[in-house]
Design a protein around this motif. Sequence first.
Motif, short mmCIF file in Angstrom:
data_model
loop_
_atom_site.label_atom_id
_atom_site.label_comp_id
_atom_site.label_asym_id
_atom_site.label_seq_id
_atom_site.Cartn_x
_atom_site.Cartn_y
_atom_site.Cartn_z
N ARG A 154 -12.67 -13.40 -5.56
CA ARG A 154 -12.49 -13.67 -6.94
C ARG A 154 -10.69 -13.81 -7.11
NH1 ARG A 154 -10.13 -10.17 -11.29
NH2 ARG A 154 -9.60 -8.71 -9.76
N ARG A 155 -10.01 -13.13 -5.87
CA ARG A 155 -8.66 -13.45 -5.98
C ARG A 155 -8.25 -14.88 -5.57
NH1 ARG A 155 -4.47 -10.17 -4.33
NH2 ARG A 155 -2.76 -11.12 -3.09
N THR A 156 -8.81 -15.51 -4.77
CA THR A 156 -8.89 -16.88 -4.38
C THR A 156 -8.97 -17.89 -5.53
OG1 THR A 156 -9.36 -16.46 -1.89
CG2 THR A 156 -9.68 -18.81 -2.88
N ASP A 200 3.77 -10.42 -11.38
CA ASP A 200 2.94 -9.36 -11.95
C ASP A 200 1.65 -9.73 -11.73
OD1 ASP A 200 5.12 -8.19 -13.04
OD2 ASP A 200 4.96 -9.09 -15.00
N LEU A 201 1.07 -11.01 -11.83
CA LEU A 201 -0.50 -11.38 -11.59
C LEU A 201 -0.68 -10.92 -10.18
CD1 LEU A 201 -3.06 -12.77 -11.83
CD2 LEU A 201 -2.12 -14.81 -11.25
N VAL A 231 0.72 -1.17 0.06
CA VAL A 231 -0.06 0.06 0.22
C VAL A 231 0.84 1.25 0.16
CG1 VAL A 231 -1.74 1.23 1.28
CG2 VAL A 231 -1.78 -1.21 1.32
N ALA A 232 2.05 1.36 0.95
CA ALA A 232 2.79 2.33 1.00
C ALA A 232 3.38 2.76 -0.60
CB ALA A 232 3.73 2.22 1.94
N ALA A 233 3.90 1.34 -0.88
CA ALA A 233 4.65 1.70 -2.30
C ALA A 233 3.88 2.08 -3.42
CB ALA A 233 5.32 0.35 -2.82
N VAL A 244 -3.42 -4.50 -6.46
CA VAL A 244 -4.23 -3.09 -6.97
C VAL A 244 -5.80 -3.41 -6.72
CG1 VAL A 244 -4.46 -1.60 -8.69
CG2 VAL A 244 -2.26 -2.46 -8.06
N ALA A 245 -6.19 -4.38 -7.38
CA ALA A 245 -7.72 -4.75 -7.30
C ALA A 245 -8.14 -4.74 -5.98
CB ALA A 245 -7.83 -6.10 -8.28
N ASN A 246 -7.37 -5.33 -5.12
CA ASN A 246 -7.83 -5.36 -3.68
C ASN A 246 -7.76 -4.08 -2.92
OD1 ASN A 246 -8.88 -7.83 -1.92
ND2 ASN A 246 -7.07 -6.74 -0.82
N LEU A 247 -7.30 -2.98 -3.55
CA LEU A 247 -7.09 -1.74 -2.66
C LEU A 247 -8.26 -1.12 -2.35
CD1 LEU A 247 -4.60 -0.33 -1.83
CD2 LEU A 247 -4.66 1.12 -3.75
#
Length: 207
Positions: free
Chosen positions: A183-185, A166-167, A110-112, A173-176
């Motif tokens: 969906r991620r799982t 990369d994935l 998140v910080a990055a 990002v999508a989880n932010l």
Amino acid sequence: MPAASIRVPQQERSRATRARLLEATVECLVEHGWAGTTTTLVAARAGVSRGAQLHHYPTKAALVIAAVDHLAERRAAELRTEAEALPAGPQRLDRVIDLLGAAFTGPLFVAALELWVAARTDRELREALVPLEARVGREMHRLTVALLDVDERRPGVREAVQATLDLLRGLGVANLLNDDSTRRTALLATWKRQLATLLTPTPTPTP
């Protein structure tokens, strides 16, 4: 009193001050973003004087770059420690992807991400961030190869490892903004199966 007996405690205090500043910087970036993170706010959160903060990190860019670098090194060390308990065999890949996935949703990511967005229009930050991100990226790639215990000299292995990172970055990002865990799982379950195929050496035909 000999100078050496004074210098060591001073060095330890200085190291502790830097550590508090770096931890506080990451916390502020996560909570307030790049725009809301000020050196004054960080110093107050770290419990150090403004003068001490300026002594160690004279600019905001220097402070946040050092903070991300510090946390990246710490997280890599934690991953190596966690990897010592990983099982051998097929289950190892599954667990490694889960460990890496957690790294791409934690405070460091998140910080990055805050810095990546800010660096697009902040030249000073961009010039400091680009070489750091290149180094962190190389180290994360090497760490992933080691955790998966694969031979990067085999064709396709390097690309498969980088595609994995990369994935995971994209899913992070999508989880932010929203909880994307379901969906991620599902996506990671599919990718784990594909990755296992990509990383498994093809048996040499018996003549």
